[in-house]
Design an enzyme around this catalytic site. Structure first.
Site, short mmCIF file in Angstrom:
data_model
loop_
_atom_site.label_atom_id
_atom_site.label_comp_id
_atom_site.label_asym_id
_atom_site.label_seq_id
_atom_site.Cartn_x
_atom_site.Cartn_y
_atom_site.Cartn_z
N THR A 298 0.80 -1.23 0.00
CA THR A 298 0.00 0.00 0.00
C THR A 298 0.83 1.28 0.00
OG1 THR A 298 -0.16 -0.10 2.40
CG2 THR A 298 -1.99 -1.06 1.15
N LYS B 175 -2.61 7.46 -0.09
CA LYS B 175 -2.65 6.82 1.24
C LYS B 175 -2.51 7.93 2.27
CE LYS B 175 -0.37 3.28 4.05
NZ LYS B 175 0.55 2.14 4.10
#
Ligand code: GLU
Length: 414
Positions: free
Chosen positions: A160, A237
């Site tokens: 991620t 993110k």
């Protein structure tokens, strides 16, 4: 240093601190431990003292199930690159298993078998902080190849941390008539709060839908109700550990996917399946840098990049797009020497406008290009891609100001 293998429980002493955990798949110069808390820590082996606490009891490998193809279902290719979504630890036995192949994933998430036929390829097995432009290019070529060979959709499993850079890179390098969905997990599948299965099931729903082009599908809220579908060039993110870390910036998400029913509810418009012709544009100029400005920062970093032959710099400036006035002559010297300089904002939300204050006007006069409402990382990747195509400075400016993959919105909606 003790001999150890994946799955063993070890103690590592480094820089006076002690870490106890289970050895995860690691590169030869590093050791990655799964700590009791469930978090991973990666340590350089340089100066580390590793002692074996307990050998892993590897359980017998379960018999591999076969997943027969169903001719009535779409064909989806899973391209794995690594990250948390690709690994799990069995705390009872200490065994580390890697879910890389399509069959591994189908064994772990059997609900997927009703949704599509899956074909898996392992492209790399790295944490996403180890990604670079050549890995993005390989991935773009692999997506192109799979689609040319008839895939109805692609799922890319990815760590991620830098997933949004890869999503932006694929958005520019592959024009796709089918969905290309990037998915990760904030918590690995051995943890009760894992988002692995839910994200993967929602990603499969999008990969078989009519949402073409590159998107990111991740957990949408604190409960397990839905995932959001984000445009690959507009997502970041924004939290280190929460499952809802991924958020669209400057635009709403494209759609939401209900986890229970797998129904997709559109929120904005999007390119539809079959609308675009498949194309691969994979040239990239990697001599580009992203520089974050802070008050009092010396402009000598720009001289450094110019002397090292860098062809592009993305500045993360303040507010509407500023750096200190003391930088202007240094930037002009770099631009006159042929370097492209593009301004973005560390505000994250909003649009660059260098026509409001005198500093901005001086920057524009020096030749700085405004990064519009694009994220700094999207601009970095776009600049690499644009420098791989543009014949001269004028064409480069045109490319940077043209919308190719939903990265620029001329009217702010948020
Ligand atoms: N830092 C690693 C990565 O981005 C692990 C975290 C994750 O997969 O989410 O690949």
């Amino acid at each position: 240093m003790a001999e150890y293998a994946e799955g063993d429980l070890v103690k590592v002493v480094k820089d006076g601190r002690e870490y106890n955990g289970i050895v995860m798949p690691s590169r030869s110069d590093k050791i990655v431990l799964k700590l009791k808390s469930g978090y991973n820590v990666g340590l350089s082996l340089d100066g580390a003292d590793v002692t074996l606490a307990e050998r892993s009891q590897q359980p017998p490998k379960p018999a591999r199930k076969t997943h027969p193809r169903n001719p009535g279902l779409p064909n989806i290719s899973i391209l794995s690159t690594g990250g948390t979504i690709a690994s799990r630890v069995d705390y009872r036995t200490g065994a580390v298993s890697s879910q890389f192949t399509a069959d591994d994933i189908l064994d772990a998430i059997p609900e997927l078998t009703d949704m599509a036929n899956f074909n898996g390829h392992v492209l790399s097995m790295i944490f996403s902080e180890d990604m670079d432009a050549p890995v993005w290019q390989n991935l773009a070529r692999a997506c192109h190849e799979e689609i040319r060979n008839g895939a109805d959709g692609i799922i890319v499993t990815h760590g991620t941390d830098t997933l949004s850079y890869t999503a932006a890179a694929l958005s520019f390098m592959v024009r796709s008539p089918v969905p290309i969905v990037l998915v990760g997990a904030q918590r690995s599948s051995d943890r009760p709060s894992s988002d692995n299965a839910m994200n993967m099931i929602c990603a499969a729903a999008v990969a078989t839908s009519d949402i073409a082009g590159v998107t990111v599908v991740m957990h949408g809220e604190t409960s397990d109700d839905f995932c959001y579908v984000h445009r690959g060039t507009k997502v970041r993110k924004l939290h280190t550990s929460m499952r809802t870390a991924f958020q669209s910036v400057n635009v709403p998400p494209i759609a939401r996917v209900d986890y229970a029913t797998r129904n997709i509810t559109p929120i904005t418009g999007y390119p539809k399946r079959g609308e675009q012709e498949l194309a691969l544009m994979d040239k990239m100029e990697t001599k580009c840098a992203l520089v974050k400005f802070y008050p009092g920062m010396s402009p000598e970093i720009i001289d450094y990049y110019r002397e090292k032959g860098y062809r592009g710099i993305v500045l993360e400036g303040t507010g509407l797009g500023h750096v200190s006035t003391a930088w202007i002559s240094t930037l002009k010297k770099a631009i006159d020497a042929g370097m492209a300089v593009v301004m973005t904002s560390q505000c994250i939300n909003g649009r660059i406008c260098d026509r409001v204050y005198s500093t901005g006007i001086d920057l524009l006069n020096a030749g700085v290009i405004e990064g519009e409402d694009m994220l700094p990382e999207t601009v970095l990747v776009k600049l690499m891609w644009a420098l791989g195509r543009a014949k001269d400075a004028d064409e480069l400016k045109d490319i940077m100001h043209k919308d190719y993959a939903g990265e620029i919105h001329w009217r702010s909606t948020l």
